[in-house]
Each structure stands twice: as structure tokens, then as C-alpha cells.
Design an enzyme around this catalytic site. Sequence first.
Site, short mmCIF file in Angstrom:
data_model
loop_
_atom_site.label_atom_id
_atom_site.label_comp_id
_atom_site.label_asym_id
_atom_site.label_seq_id
_atom_site.Cartn_x
_atom_site.Cartn_y
_atom_site.Cartn_z
N ALA A 28 0.83 -1.21 0.00
CA ALA A 28 0.00 0.00 0.00
C ALA A 28 0.86 1.26 0.00
O ALA A 28 1.76 1.40 0.83
CB ALA A 28 -0.90 0.00 1.24
N HIS A 64 -11.51 -0.05 0.43
CA HIS A 64 -10.65 -0.97 -0.32
C HIS A 64 -10.32 -2.20 0.52
O HIS A 64 -10.32 -3.33 0.00
CB HIS A 64 -9.37 -0.27 -0.78
CG HIS A 64 -9.50 0.44 -2.09
ND1 HIS A 64 -9.04 -0.10 -3.26
CD2 HIS A 64 -10.04 1.64 -2.42
CE1 HIS A 64 -9.29 0.73 -4.27
NE2 HIS A 64 -9.89 1.80 -3.77
N THR A 67 -12.07 -3.54 2.95
CA THR A 67 -13.28 -4.35 3.07
C THR A 67 -13.54 -5.12 1.78
O THR A 67 -13.85 -6.32 1.81
CB THR A 67 -14.49 -3.46 3.43
OG1 THR A 67 -14.23 -2.81 4.67
CG2 THR A 67 -15.77 -4.28 3.52
N ARG A 114 -11.39 -5.99 -0.48
CA ARG A 114 -10.33 -6.97 -0.69
C ARG A 114 -10.60 -8.24 0.13
O ARG A 114 -10.32 -9.34 -0.32
CB ARG A 114 -8.99 -6.37 -0.27
CG ARG A 114 -7.94 -6.52 -1.27
CD ARG A 114 -6.59 -5.95 -0.96
NE ARG A 114 -6.31 -5.35 0.31
CZ ARG A 114 -6.32 -4.04 0.56
NH1 ARG A 114 -6.62 -3.19 -0.38
NH2 ARG A 114 -6.02 -3.57 1.75
#
Length: 167
Positions: free
Chosen positions: A29, A45, A47, A49
Site C-alpha cells: 500500500a 478498499h 473491506t 479486498r
Amino acid sequence: MILGGAASGKSVFAEGLVVQSGRARVYLATAQSFDDEMRAKVSRHQTMRGEGWRTIEAPLDLVPALAEAHRDEVVLLDCATMWLSNHMLADGDLAKAEAALIRALTDCVAPVVVVSNEVGLSVVPENALARRFREAQGRLNQRLAAEASLVVNVIAGLPQVLKGTLS
């Protein structure tokens, strides 16, 4: 390399490629959450993923994380655009950072999927910083695409293969 505009579906598409690989998943990230809007986006993002990802936060120095990746893993670098923005805002040496990133990607023993924004399809920005960013992002995307075995442009969630073959 997965390219696309803002909210084009590029991250979701890249995540799907990573999951399909069957390898242990590493999420690299680059985003920094300085405000509530960005914190909410990062949370969405995460959640979406779901479980099963090892996350490494590396807003500036991606080299150590790429060097530590294992052969049985796959790395999702999301995204090169945020990484570039971070360097520009930190007034870093872009040429040196970019060269180190390309070297680290080439040397990484794990496959790496890089997400990046295509920023060259809109009007010429009105201010010098935005124009400098657009030019730097274009150069970075060209270098990343040259090294990648697969380049996909995602528009409205639909993938268009620019280089290589989806399997």
C-alpha cells in the site's frame, strides 16, 4: 501492470488477478491517509479486498518490501500513482526513486502486479505542479509498461489488454 483512470475498476481487476494466482497475497500500500475522505477510501478498499492479504504500508520506499517478497507470494503494488505523488510532495529525487523502483521490481523473486493511473487522457492541467505530475506519471507508466509482461487498461471495469495475454 494495470492502468486506468480514477474509479475505473483497475484495483478490483488487479486484486482478481492476484487471487486467481493461488499464491500467498501481499498488498503493498502506497496511500497515506491525511484526511477522513482518504481514510474512508482505504477502509472501503480493505473491506472489498477481504481476508487473506498481508499488507505492507510503504508510501515512499518500496524497495525493502519488494526485496523481502518470497517466490510463493504475489505482490500487488497499489498504486504507483500515489507513490509518485508522495515523492513529489516530499520533494524527493524522482529520477533516483524511479530507478530504484524499476530495479526492485525487476529483481523481485515474486510476481508483482502494479496498479497505476492513466493521467494523460484529459485536458492540460492549469497549474505547473499538476503539469509536472502528469508528465512524471506518464514517464513512470511508460517505464513500468516497458518492463511488464502484461499491461491491461481498465475502463468502466472492462479490461483491454495492451501487451501480453490474459490467462
